[in-house]
Design an enzyme around this catalytic site. Structure first.
Site, PDB file in Angstrom:
ATOM      1  N   GLU A  50      -1.549  -1.535  -4.647  1.00 45.29           N
ATOM      2  CA  GLU A  50      -2.759  -0.752  -4.818  1.00 45.29           C
ATOM      3  C   GLU A  50      -2.503   0.368  -5.816  1.00 45.29           C
ATOM      4  O   GLU A  50      -1.482   1.051  -5.752  1.00 45.29           O
ATOM      5  CB  GLU A  50      -3.215  -0.184  -3.474  1.00 45.29           C
ATOM      6  CG  GLU A  50      -4.631   0.342  -3.534  1.00 45.29           C
ATOM      7  CD  GLU A  50      -5.176   0.674  -2.162  1.00 45.29           C
ATOM      8  OE1 GLU A  50      -5.555   1.847  -1.963  1.00 45.29           O
ATOM      9  OE2 GLU A  50      -5.237  -0.224  -1.305  1.00 45.29           O
ATOM     10  N   ASP A  69      -2.236   1.070   7.379  1.00 51.14           N
ATOM     11  CA  ASP A  69      -1.455   0.908   6.144  1.00 51.14           C
ATOM     12  C   ASP A  69      -1.031  -0.544   5.933  1.00 51.14           C
ATOM     13  O   ASP A  69      -1.050  -1.049   4.807  1.00 51.14           O
ATOM     14  CB  ASP A  69      -0.236   1.831   6.169  1.00 51.14           C
ATOM     15  CG  ASP A  69      -0.627   3.294   6.167  1.00 51.14           C
ATOM     16  OD1 ASP A  69      -1.239   3.746   5.177  1.00 51.14           O
ATOM     17  OD2 ASP A  69      -0.350   3.987   7.163  1.00 51.14           O
ATOM     18  N   ASP A 113       0.883  -1.168   0.000  1.00 54.48           N
ATOM     19  CA  ASP A 113       0.000   0.000   0.000  1.00 54.48           C
ATOM     20  C   ASP A 113       0.921   1.218   0.000  1.00 54.48           C
ATOM     21  O   ASP A 113       1.404   1.639   1.044  1.00 54.48           O
ATOM     22  CB  ASP A 113      -0.903  -0.002   1.228  1.00 54.48           C
ATOM     23  CG  ASP A 113      -1.783   1.237   1.292  1.00 54.48           C
ATOM     24  OD1 ASP A 113      -2.304   1.650   0.239  1.00 54.48           O
ATOM     25  OD2 ASP A 113      -1.933   1.797   2.391  1.00 54.48           O
TER      26      ASP A 113
END
Length: 181
Positions: free
Chosen positions: A73, A145, A14
């Site tokens: 992502e 996160d 991420d």
């Protein structure tokens, strides 16, 4: 590990300029197991130095944990174009480290990740954290996160074994119907 064709070690990332989450899972068919997760913190400094921290630390994670593939992502478009640009550069640093290590990289939108983990593309961060903890049977709720990175890895594991595997086999789903491509 190497002799089992269904074994996969997936590193989820991420990306963020200040905090980049990472999560490592193992997948054997439909079974998922937690391996590790955490955050790369870049601290203060110039943009190139911060991007260097991301690239270096992702490369270190890859060297230490030997993933077989990486899920990242995708960047979403912010109201602030400068923020979107900076986030894209952080993503690029992480992806470059994975590609230089010879790993396949797959990208997923936040909506795809949330859909795979929570069942809805507009889920709140707390819902993602809770479902990641449940799916991986964690003793507690992971940091946001790290949970997002684990969710990306889970999404990738599901995509390869579920409906997402159809494209590799010459099929796609359109209006709820299976269509040969």
């Amino acid at each position: 590990m190497g002799s089992d064709p269904s074994f996969r070690r997936i590193l989820g990332i991420d990306p963020g300029l200040r905090v980049t989450g990472y999560g490592l899972i193992e997948a054997r068919g439909q079974r998922l197991a937690y391996v590790a997760s955490g955050c790369i913190r870049t601290g203060a400094g110039s943009l190139p130095a911060r991007l260097g921290v991301i690239a270096r630390d992702v490369a270190f994670l890859i060297a230490e944990s030997s993933p077989t593939e990486v899920a990242v992502e995708k960047v979403f478009v912010n109201v602030n174009p400068n923020s979107t640009l900076l986030l894209g550069q952080a993503r690029g640093a992480a992806i470059a480290a994975a590609v230089l290590a010879g790993l396949p990289v797959t990208e997923y939108t936040a909506g795809q990740v949330k859909q795979a983990v929570v069942g809805g593309g507009r889920a709140a961060k707390t819902q993602v954290q809770t479902m990641v903890a449940r799916l991986l049977v964690l003793p507690g709720i992971p940091q946001a996160d790290a949970a997002d990175a684990l969710a990306a890895a889970i999404c990738h594991a599901h995509a390869a074994t579920g409906v997402g595997s159809l494209a590799r086999n010459g099929y796609r789903v359109r209006a709820g119907r299976l269509i040969s491509t």
